[in-house]
Design an enzyme around this catalytic site. Sequence first.
Site, PDB file in Angstrom:
ATOM      1  N   TYR A   1     -29.965 -63.002 -51.158  1.00 23.79           N
ATOM      2  CA  TYR A   1     -30.768 -61.745 -51.023  1.00 23.79           C
ATOM      3  C   TYR A   1     -29.763 -60.822 -50.194  1.00 23.79           C
ATOM      4  O   TYR A   1     -28.754 -61.120 -49.525  1.00 23.79           O
ATOM      5  CB  TYR A   1     -31.799 -61.984 -49.865  1.00 23.79           C
ATOM      6  CG  TYR A   1     -32.916 -62.912 -50.398  1.00 23.79           C
ATOM      7  CD1 TYR A   1     -34.044 -62.355 -51.303  1.00 23.79           C
ATOM      8  CD2 TYR A   1     -32.970 -64.169 -50.125  1.00 23.79           C
ATOM      9  CE1 TYR A   1     -35.009 -63.176 -51.652  1.00 23.79           C
ATOM     10  CE2 TYR A   1     -33.776 -65.314 -50.584  1.00 23.79           C
ATOM     11  CZ  TYR A   1     -35.009 -64.640 -51.278  1.00 23.79           C
ATOM     12  OH  TYR A   1     -35.596 -65.349 -51.991  1.00 23.79           O
TER      13      TYR A   1
ATOM     14  N   ASP B   1     -41.336 -58.106 -54.074  1.00 25.35           N
ATOM     15  CA  ASP B   1     -42.273 -56.858 -53.366  1.00 25.35           C
ATOM     16  C   ASP B   1     -41.958 -55.839 -54.398  1.00 25.35           C
ATOM     17  O   ASP B   1     -41.128 -55.607 -54.830  1.00 25.35           O
ATOM     18  CB  ASP B   1     -41.914 -56.781 -52.116  1.00 25.35           C
ATOM     19  CG  ASP B   1     -42.358 -57.793 -51.284  1.00 25.35           C
ATOM     20  OD1 ASP B   1     -43.361 -58.487 -51.435  1.00 25.35           O
ATOM     21  OD2 ASP B   1     -41.773 -57.931 -50.079  1.00 25.35           O
TER      22      ASP B   1
END
Length: 126
Positions: free
Chosen positions: A86, A27
């Site tokens: 992540y 993103d």
Amino acid sequence: TVQGALETAVKAICGEDVRVHGAGRTDAGVHARGQVAHCDIAKHFPPGRFRDGLNAHLRPNPIGVLAADIVPDDFEARFSAIKRHYLYRITNTRANLALDIGRVWRVPRALDAGAMHAAAQRLLGK
């Protein structure tokens, strides 16, 4: 975008319009480390030259190519990736951020680490 900057750099080096395929997407505002991507080019480069050329053409963008290798024809960055990691960083401080600005979420009030850990257990493997 990172993809657009890489495609522009490849065009500058090879004279070819190519599509760069990443192993995943991020993103806006998210930083990727160790991202794997591939593109198909006709031109041959000595080891290290393609990487160095990309980095030269990527300046002043905050993008760095760490390695560029010839891969088998059936390699596809997205589907050949074997794992992804992540990392979400939260700093629990009242002070404003300096070096980590844009890379860390600052929460100025007290956090309940136990409740956060319990909630995170529900996300494992998802």
